[in-house]
Design an enzyme around this catalytic site. Structure first.
Site, short mmCIF file in Angstrom:
data_model
loop_
_atom_site.label_atom_id
_atom_site.label_comp_id
_atom_site.label_asym_id
_atom_site.label_seq_id
_atom_site.Cartn_x
_atom_site.Cartn_y
_atom_site.Cartn_z
N HIS A 236 -50.82 -43.76 14.21
CA HIS A 236 -49.46 -43.57 14.72
C HIS A 236 -49.40 -42.82 16.04
CE1 HIS A 236 -49.48 -43.61 10.24
NE2 HIS A 236 -48.62 -44.58 10.45
N ARG B 296 -35.11 -38.12 23.39
CA ARG B 296 -34.88 -36.68 23.56
C ARG B 296 -36.18 -36.00 23.98
NH1 ARG B 296 -29.71 -34.95 24.32
NH2 ARG B 296 -28.35 -35.51 22.59
N GLY C 23 -33.20 -30.23 16.62
CA GLY C 23 -32.37 -31.37 16.29
C GLY C 23 -30.93 -31.01 16.05
N SER C 24 -30.19 -31.94 15.50
CA SER C 24 -28.78 -31.72 15.20
C SER C 24 -28.58 -31.65 13.70
CB SER C 24 -27.93 -32.85 15.79
OG SER C 24 -28.32 -34.10 15.25
N SER D 267 -23.60 -30.68 15.35
CA SER D 267 -22.97 -31.76 16.10
C SER D 267 -21.68 -32.25 15.47
CB SER D 267 -23.94 -32.94 16.23
OG SER D 267 -24.32 -33.42 14.95
N ASP D 268 -21.51 -31.98 14.17
CA ASP D 268 -20.28 -32.41 13.50
C ASP D 268 -20.04 -31.53 12.28
OD1 ASP D 268 -21.27 -34.22 10.92
OD2 ASP D 268 -22.67 -34.25 12.60
#
Length: 238
Positions: A4, A24, A89-90, A203-204
């Site tokens: 990978h 990102r 991250g978010s 983010s939310d």
């Protein structure tokens, strides 16, 4: 090389920042690192190595969910000698004390995934961040005048969950944010004797249905990356 990751030996720094989105990772490399070079691109999961204020640092995407991030984290640690992983991250908030755009430092991560029970002989495993990395991140945020929340995350297996009542349980137990990877990365780090930390921006909000705009996400994302990078330098100096 691994199935990978197609980077040569020695291509990665001992510290790797890992966002979910490979684009990102590209953005972080181009915006924050000097002399960044692409070192892997299998399945378009981009990885880069460069320097930040003279310190060699790598950044690589990990995809979505515990299975994906666990593959990359494991291979970076065992095949490339990576010692520290910082997930950036978010997340979504379920607690009314947490607001959109807040930055969260995840000291621990609960999960509905069985991955850590599989590796821990069907017992509960306390998936926690490395203390030194968390302490350095908190100090880096203070130095930059950025308020952060510090506490537990919840790493969900399902993005579109049918169990909405679980959000009430999360709120009762003080969960700060819901995401999909931290518990897996902490488990991999523990298994292979590495260190890890997760830093998220909200983010939310699952309760209020508030969402950040693309511009707002970019601003808070930058603050999170600055905290992560500065924390590496701070911990180096201790």
């Amino acid at each position: 090389m691994t199935p990978h990751i197609n980077a040569p030996a020695g291509a990665f720094a001992d510290v790797v920042l890992m966002p979910g989105d490979p684009l990102r990772a590209k953005y972080i490399a181009e915006t924050f690192l000097e002399n960044a070079q692409e070192v892997t691109n299998v399945r378009n999961m981009l990885g880069y190595t460069g320097t930040y204020k003279g310190r060699k640092i790598s950044v690589m995407g990990h995809g979505m969910g515990i299975p994906s991030c666990s593959i990359y984290a494991k291979e970076l640690i065992t095949e490339y000698g990576v010692k520290k992983i910082i997930r950036v991250g978010s997340c979504g908030a379920v607690n009314m004390d947490v607001k959109i755009r807040d930055v969260i430092i995840g000291l621990g991560a609960c999960t509905d995934s069985k991955v850590n029970r599989i590796r821990f002989k069907d017992n509960d495993f306390a998936a926690i961040a490395d203390f030194g990395m968390a302490r350095a991140a908190v100090q880096a945020a203070k130095n930059k005048g950025i308020d952060v929340k510090v506490g537990n995350l919840f790493s969900a297996d399902l993005f579109y969950t049918p169990d909405l009542e679980m959000f009430d349980v999360m709120e009762k137990y003080g969960i700060l944010g819901v995401e999909m990877e931290a518990a897996g990365i902490y488990g991999v780090a523990a298994e292979f004797k590495a260190k890890a930390l997760t830093i998220c921006t909200v983010s939310d909000h699952i309760r209020t249905h508030e969402q950040t705009s693309a511009e707002e996400r970019q601003l808070t994302f930058n603050e999170m990356i600055e905290i992560a990078l500065e924390s590496v330098l701070l911990e180096d100096s201790l």
